[in-house]
Design an enzyme around this catalytic site. Sequence first.
Site, PDB file in Angstrom:
ATOM      1  N   ARG A   1       0.574  -2.845   9.856  1.00  0.00           N
ATOM      2  CA  ARG A   1       0.233  -1.460   9.524  1.00  0.00           C
ATOM      3  C   ARG A   1       0.860  -0.528  10.553  1.00  0.00           C
ATOM      4  O   ARG A   1       0.794  -0.797  11.772  1.00  0.00           O
ATOM      5  CB  ARG A   1      -1.285  -1.262   9.498  1.00  0.00           C
ATOM      6  CG  ARG A   1      -1.959  -1.847   8.251  1.00  0.00           C
ATOM      7  CD  ARG A   1      -1.606  -1.040   7.007  1.00  0.00           C
ATOM      8  NE  ARG A   1      -2.309  -1.506   5.816  1.00  0.00           N
ATOM      9  CZ  ARG A   1      -1.809  -2.406   4.960  1.00  0.00           C
ATOM     10  NH1 ARG A   1      -0.636  -2.955   5.193  1.00  0.00           N
ATOM     11  NH2 ARG A   1      -2.482  -2.752   3.874  1.00  0.00           N
TER      12      ARG A   1
ATOM     13  N   GLU B   1       3.056   6.800   6.934  1.00  0.00           N
ATOM     14  CA  GLU B   1       3.785   6.323   5.756  1.00  0.00           C
ATOM     15  C   GLU B   1       3.568   7.228   4.549  1.00  0.00           C
ATOM     16  O   GLU B   1       2.427   7.655   4.320  1.00  0.00           O
ATOM     17  CB  GLU B   1       3.242   4.917   5.453  1.00  0.00           C
ATOM     18  CG  GLU B   1       4.135   4.036   4.654  1.00  0.00           C
ATOM     19  CD  GLU B   1       3.635   2.585   4.747  1.00  0.00           C
ATOM     20  OE1 GLU B   1       3.258   2.049   3.684  1.00  0.00           O
ATOM     21  OE2 GLU B   1       3.593   2.026   5.864  1.00  0.00           O
TER      22      GLU B   1
ATOM     23  N   HIS C   1       7.926  -0.702   3.122  1.00  0.00           N
ATOM     24  CA  HIS C   1       6.667  -1.432   2.883  1.00  0.00           C
ATOM     25  C   HIS C   1       6.802  -2.388   1.700  1.00  0.00           C
ATOM     26  O   HIS C   1       6.093  -2.281   0.696  1.00  0.00           O
ATOM     27  CB  HIS C   1       5.496  -0.459   2.659  1.00  0.00           C
ATOM     28  CG  HIS C   1       4.140  -1.107   2.871  1.00  0.00           C
ATOM     29  ND1 HIS C   1       3.059  -0.428   3.350  1.00  0.00           N
ATOM     30  CD2 HIS C   1       3.706  -2.379   2.675  1.00  0.00           C
ATOM     31  CE1 HIS C   1       2.002  -1.221   3.443  1.00  0.00           C
ATOM     32  NE2 HIS C   1       2.382  -2.441   3.033  1.00  0.00           N
TER      33      HIS C   1
HETATM   34  C1  8YV Z   1       0.141  -3.349  -0.312  1.00  0.00           C
HETATM   35  C2  8YV Z   1      -0.128  -4.569   1.681  1.00  0.00           C
HETATM   36  O1  8YV Z   1      -1.160  -3.477  -0.537  1.00  0.00           O
HETATM   37  O2  8YV Z   1      -1.568  -6.190   0.845  1.00  0.00           O
HETATM   38  C3  8YV Z   1      -1.363  -5.366   1.728  1.00  0.00           C
HETATM   39  O3  8YV Z   1      -2.135  -5.179   2.684  1.00  0.00           O
HETATM   40  O4  8YV Z   1       0.200  -3.887   2.585  1.00  0.00           O
HETATM   41  C4  8YV Z   1       0.648  -4.526   0.462  1.00  0.00           C
HETATM   42  O5  8YV Z   1       0.555  -5.678  -0.260  1.00  0.00           O
HETATM   43  C5  8YV Z   1       0.924  -3.200  -1.504  1.00  0.00           C
HETATM   44  O6  8YV Z   1       1.651  -2.135  -1.267  1.00  0.00           O
HETATM   45  C6  8YV Z   1       0.216  -3.314  -2.757  1.00  0.00           C
HETATM   46  O7  8YV Z   1      -0.282  -2.262  -3.362  1.00  0.00           O
END
Ligand code: 8YV
Length: 342
Positions: A246, A275, A293
């Site tokens: 993150r 982001e 991402h």
């Molecule tokens: C996002 C992610 O969720 O799973 C996570 O924590 O960072 C990614 O998989 C993805 O952008 C799905 O919506």
Amino acid sequence: MASRILVPWALPEAGREILRKSKLRVTYLHGPAAELPTLPELIDAVKEADVVLPRGTQPVPREVLVANPGLRGVANHGVGYDSVDVVSATELGIPVTNTPEILTETTADLAWGLLIATARKIPQTHNFVISGKFTGPVGHPFMGMDISPGGSNRPKVLGIIGFGRIGRAVMRRSKGFRMKVIAYDPPLREMIEKTGGVEYRELPELLKESDFVTLHCPLTKETRHLIGKSELELMKPTAILINASRGPVVDETALVSVLKEKKIFGAGLDVYEREPQLAPGLAELENVVLLPHIGSLTEETRNQMAIVAAKNAVAMAKKKKPRHLVNPEVLTRPEYLRKVSG
Ligand code: 8YV
């Protein structure tokens, strides 16, 4: 009256199919080009929903959760759930689920791709070739860093911050590069010390010793800006930072200045502090690899995540205990019991 599920984004077809089969009432809320709704639009739409299925990283703050006293579930499409105010959800008797395990290997692959691309300047040299500048042997500034023992035959040190499923999957992949692996994750210290092939280090020691530092911790109040200016300045001038966890785990402005001053060799980022905005100056640097991402962005994985999130949503809509609860303590709260008993 059939329960209502709100999906405020363009959920993949594999998930839509699960929702269709549930015979529940489903509302999709997003723009023609899959634009996400604004917060006021989301707050408005939640008033007509029993369960909401947000995209991972899509903010679900307290204002959304309190907009409908009858809301009885948030089914997050993602393993990370820092985008959901889980503390408020628990207080309000709202279970929150995520989609763990499915994306572990996919995200670990991407972290390694980012590491190799940053160490060997793959995007930079690709752009060099496609721009027609490749007219003969190249050298500086494309000189890369070894990941395997390389010319010095010195095993490189991989420092893993966050030794959960993805951190461990990254370690498994390091074997082929004959790296020395060290890790930092206070809650998992005992597990790390019992795991063969990895040694525990406190954060400053890990930062000083590592040739590659890779972040795989969730975003919490403890890990926000875990890597700031003073931490970055402990790293070797030849070291590389990888962040596929993150953005706010790293102080991105501090990172830009450390990279500009070449105090570390480079950084590979898949996530950003604000982001999708980048910190000023980041995109202009030549010693970075920047991705949008895409950690879990493969057909198979995103479809499976959609299926699991949809199943979690249907379970909560039908007042059943869902899998992958991130706040199991909610199950004994009177606020929750009132919602599911009615
Ligand atoms: C996002 C992610 O969720 O799973 C996570 O924590 O960072 C990614 O998989 C993805 O952008 C799905 O919506």
